[in-house]
Motif scaffolding. Structure first.
Motif, PDB file in Angstrom:
ATOM      1  N   ASP A 200       0.818  -1.228   0.000  1.00 22.54           N
ATOM      2  CA  ASP A 200       0.000   0.000   0.000  1.00 22.54           C
ATOM      3  C   ASP A 200       0.846   1.269   0.000  1.00 22.54           C
ATOM      4  OD1 ASP A 200      -2.248  -1.556   0.001  1.00 22.54           O
ATOM      5  OD2 ASP A 200      -2.588  -1.408   2.158  1.00 22.54           O
ATOM      6  N   ARG A 201       2.070   1.182  -0.503  1.00 26.57           N
ATOM      7  CA  ARG A 201       2.885   2.382  -0.658  1.00 26.57           C
ATOM      8  C   ARG A 201       2.609   2.997  -2.022  1.00 26.57           C
ATOM      9  NH1 ARG A 201       8.662  -0.214   0.756  1.00 26.57           N
ATOM     10  NH2 ARG A 201       7.812  -1.660  -0.798  1.00 26.57           N
ATOM     11  N   VAL A 202       2.673   4.321  -2.092  1.00 25.09           N
ATOM     12  CA  VAL A 202       2.408   5.039  -3.336  1.00 25.09           C
ATOM     13  C   VAL A 202       3.736   5.512  -3.924  1.00 25.09           C
ATOM     14  CG1 VAL A 202       2.054   7.227  -2.115  1.00 25.09           C
ATOM     15  CG2 VAL A 202       1.158   6.945  -4.425  1.00 25.09           C
ATOM     16  N   TRP A 304       8.851   5.072  -3.012  1.00 19.13           N
ATOM     17  CA  TRP A 304       7.593   4.449  -2.593  1.00 19.13           C
ATOM     18  C   TRP A 304       7.312   4.897  -1.156  1.00 19.13           C
ATOM     19  CZ3 TRP A 304       4.615   1.679  -5.897  1.00 19.13           C
ATOM     20  CH2 TRP A 304       5.207   1.221  -7.076  1.00 19.13           C
ATOM     21  N   CYS A 305       6.160   5.514  -0.939  1.00 22.25           N
ATOM     22  CA  CYS A 305       5.891   6.168   0.347  1.00 22.25           C
ATOM     23  C   CYS A 305       4.641   5.631   1.035  1.00 22.25           C
ATOM     24  CB  CYS A 305       5.715   7.676   0.140  1.00 22.25           C
ATOM     25  SG  CYS A 305       7.201   8.530  -0.410  1.00 22.25           S
ATOM     26  N   ARG A 306       4.757   5.483   2.349  1.00 21.80           N
ATOM     27  CA  ARG A 306       3.605   5.237   3.209  1.00 21.80           C
ATOM     28  C   ARG A 306       3.068   6.584   3.704  1.00 21.80           C
ATOM     29  NH1 ARG A 306       7.177   0.994   4.595  1.00 21.80           N
ATOM     30  NH2 ARG A 306       6.248  -1.090   4.326  1.00 21.80           N
ATOM     31  N   PRO A 307       1.887   6.589   4.307  1.00 27.58           N
ATOM     32  CA  PRO A 307       1.364   7.855   4.831  1.00 27.58           C
ATOM     33  C   PRO A 307       2.332   8.574   5.756  1.00 27.58           C
ATOM     34  CG  PRO A 307      -0.374   6.220   4.808  1.00 27.58           C
ATOM     35  CD  PRO A 307       0.887   5.501   4.413  1.00 27.58           C
ATOM     36  N   ASP A 308       3.031   7.811   6.636  1.00 27.50           N
ATOM     37  CA  ASP A 308       3.985   8.432   7.551  1.00 27.50           C
ATOM     38  C   ASP A 308       5.133   9.090   6.795  1.00 27.50           C
ATOM     39  OD1 ASP A 308       2.437   7.587   9.632  1.00 27.50           O
ATOM     40  OD2 ASP A 308       3.722   5.892  10.195  1.00 27.50           O
ATOM     41  N   ASP A 309       5.561   8.472   5.699  1.00 29.08           N
ATOM     42  CA  ASP A 309       6.634   9.055   4.897  1.00 29.08           C
ATOM     43  C   ASP A 309       6.198  10.382   4.281  1.00 29.08           C
ATOM     44  OD1 ASP A 309       8.249   6.789   5.353  1.00 29.08           O
ATOM     45  OD2 ASP A 309       7.245   5.722   3.710  1.00 29.08           O
ATOM     46  N   ILE A 310       4.939  10.426   3.821  1.00 26.48           N
ATOM     47  CA  ILE A 310       4.418  11.654   3.214  1.00 26.48           C
ATOM     48  C   ILE A 310       4.333  12.762   4.256  1.00 26.48           C
ATOM     49  CG2 ILE A 310       2.420  12.677   2.067  1.00 26.48           C
ATOM     50  CD1 ILE A 310       1.876   9.905   0.867  1.00 26.48           C
ATOM     51  N   LEU A 325      -2.214  13.957   0.816  1.00 25.85           N
ATOM     52  CA  LEU A 325      -2.196  12.631   0.197  1.00 25.85           C
ATOM     53  C   LEU A 325      -2.075  11.532   1.240  1.00 25.85           C
ATOM     54  CD1 LEU A 325      -2.173  10.891  -2.350  1.00 25.85           C
ATOM     55  CD2 LEU A 325       0.303  11.265  -2.513  1.00 25.85           C
ATOM     56  N   ASP A 326      -1.425  11.832   2.371  1.00 26.15           N
ATOM     57  CA  ASP A 326      -1.307  10.816   3.424  1.00 26.15           C
ATOM     58  C   ASP A 326      -2.676  10.401   3.948  1.00 26.15           C
ATOM     59  OD1 ASP A 326      -1.459  13.443   4.311  1.00 26.15           O
ATOM     60  OD2 ASP A 326      -0.512  13.003   6.231  1.00 26.15           O
ATOM     61  N   ASP A 327      -3.606  11.366   4.029  1.00 26.66           N
ATOM     62  CA  ASP A 327      -4.965  11.046   4.477  1.00 26.66           C
ATOM     63  C   ASP A 327      -5.799  10.410   3.367  1.00 26.66           C
ATOM     64  OD1 ASP A 327      -4.460  12.119   7.005  1.00 26.66           O
ATOM     65  OD2 ASP A 327      -5.033  14.140   6.366  1.00 26.66           O
TER      66      ASP A 327
END
Length: 348
Positions: A200-202, A304-310, A325-327
């Motif tokens: 689920d990473r973007v 590749w980012c998770r919400p916390d990374d964003i 985008l994290d939300d």
């Protein structure tokens, strides 16, 4: 006891292989047609919902301009607009194009300067939803017809008894119902893709405006739609050009979001309408296949980012687009996990 020569065995094996290959092709084609028909039905439902919403807004506009102090011409305009909205809602699908074109023409004749700002915004949003829904309905029709009209498909009746879909053509407003109030140098439509991996990473790209290299920002894969190109085709092309992945268009869900942004870039002011798709893919190391001039000059890295990374990027002062985008990622993950097309909604 019957024996076969090696040549006979080889010929029989080849015939069996051809039959198996033909069966696999027919099965996969029939499944693809079924998915296209489902996509077409969903696109038509979305289009009808968007048209219905525009009719509701049209009646609100009609009521707004028909005040006790209105002149006879304005009162007649209000009555006609309300009647056309009612007719468009009641029309059957075969007569819907004509009725909707008449309604669109009547709406274009309204002087939006006389409307409340909130009503102007509602009208603009309703018309934008119709525009988007019509595009995707016609894209679905085109893709279905392209496959169903192939000779092998017709000969084997792989399309079943489903009727051939038809395009829906209605006029678009020449001048937008709601502008930005700014004089822009360029107006474009962009197809963007929220690429999700197994965790689920973007996938985000880091770049900068050529005029302000000291202010990097992060953004999803995507870019402008070329002349004569559909949004879905543009999304597939942009993923290939920017990351080197050849993604199947049937994996795209959406669009789920619509974002209108006005921003300076390379010395020009650009107004961009962005439509966001979602696609689930296996993790890969992105490498641009056909980078443009801007990508070669200004895109520095992928991540590749998770919400916390964003959220962490935001705290470092590196803006991520779209905002929040994290939300929003949970919504994208949910859309990627179902076969039904989501309803597009506006984001910042």
């Amino acid at each position: 006891m019957i024996t076969f020569s090696a040549t006979t065995v080889l010929v029989l094996a080849l015939i069996a292989a051809v039959i198996i290959a033909a069966g696999v092709w027919a099965y996969s084609t029939a499944n693809r047609l079924d998915r296209l028909h489902v996509r077409g039905d969903q696109a038509r439902d979305a289009l009808e919902a968007a048209l219905a919403r525009r009719a509701v807004v049209a009646r609100t506009v009609a009521a707004s301009i028909a005040g006790p102090m209105s002149d006879p011409a304005t009162a007649e305009q209000s009555t006609r607009l309300s009647a056309l909205a009612d007719r468009a809602e009641r029309a059957g699908w075969s007569e819907r194009e004509t009725a909707e074109n008449q309604l669109a023409s009547a709406l274009s004749a309204i002087d939006i300067q006389t409307l409340r700002p909130q009503l102007v915004a509602e009208l603009a949003d309703a018309e934008a939803r119709v525009l988007i829904a019509r595009r995707f309905h016609n894209d679905a029709v085109r893709d279905t017809l392209a496959l169903r009209t192939r000779r092998p498909v017709r000969l084997l009746h792989l399309g079943g008894t489903a009727p051939l879909p038809t395009y829906f053509e209605i006029a678009e407003r020449v001048t937008p119902a709601a502008g930005t109030g700014l004089e822009v140098n360029s107006v474009r439509t962009s197809a963007r893709v929220v690429l999700l991996d197994e965790d689920d990473r973007v996938l985000l790209m880091r770049g900068h405006d050529p005029m302000t290299p000291e202010s990097p920002f992060w953004f999803t894969v995507g870019g402008g739609v070329e002349t004569g190109e559909s949004l879905r085709a543009a999304a597939v092309r942009e993923v290939w050009e920017e990351t080197g992945l050849a993604v199947d268009s049937t994996l795209l869900r959406g669009p789920i979001w619509r974002r209108v942004a006005v921003f300076p870039f390379n010395g020009e002011l650009i107004r961009s309408e962005e439509l966001f798709f979602v696609a689930r893919v296996k993790w890969y190391d992105p490498k641009p296949a056909e980078p443009g001039v801007w990508e070669r000059r200004c895109v520095s890295t992928y991540r590749w980012c998770r919400p916390d990374d964003i959220a962490e990027l935001d705290t470092k002062g590196e803006q991520v687009y779209p905002y929040h985008l994290d939300d929003l990622l949970a919504e994208a993950v949910a859309a990627a996990g179902v076969d039904t097309e989501p309803e597009v909604r506006s984001i910042r």
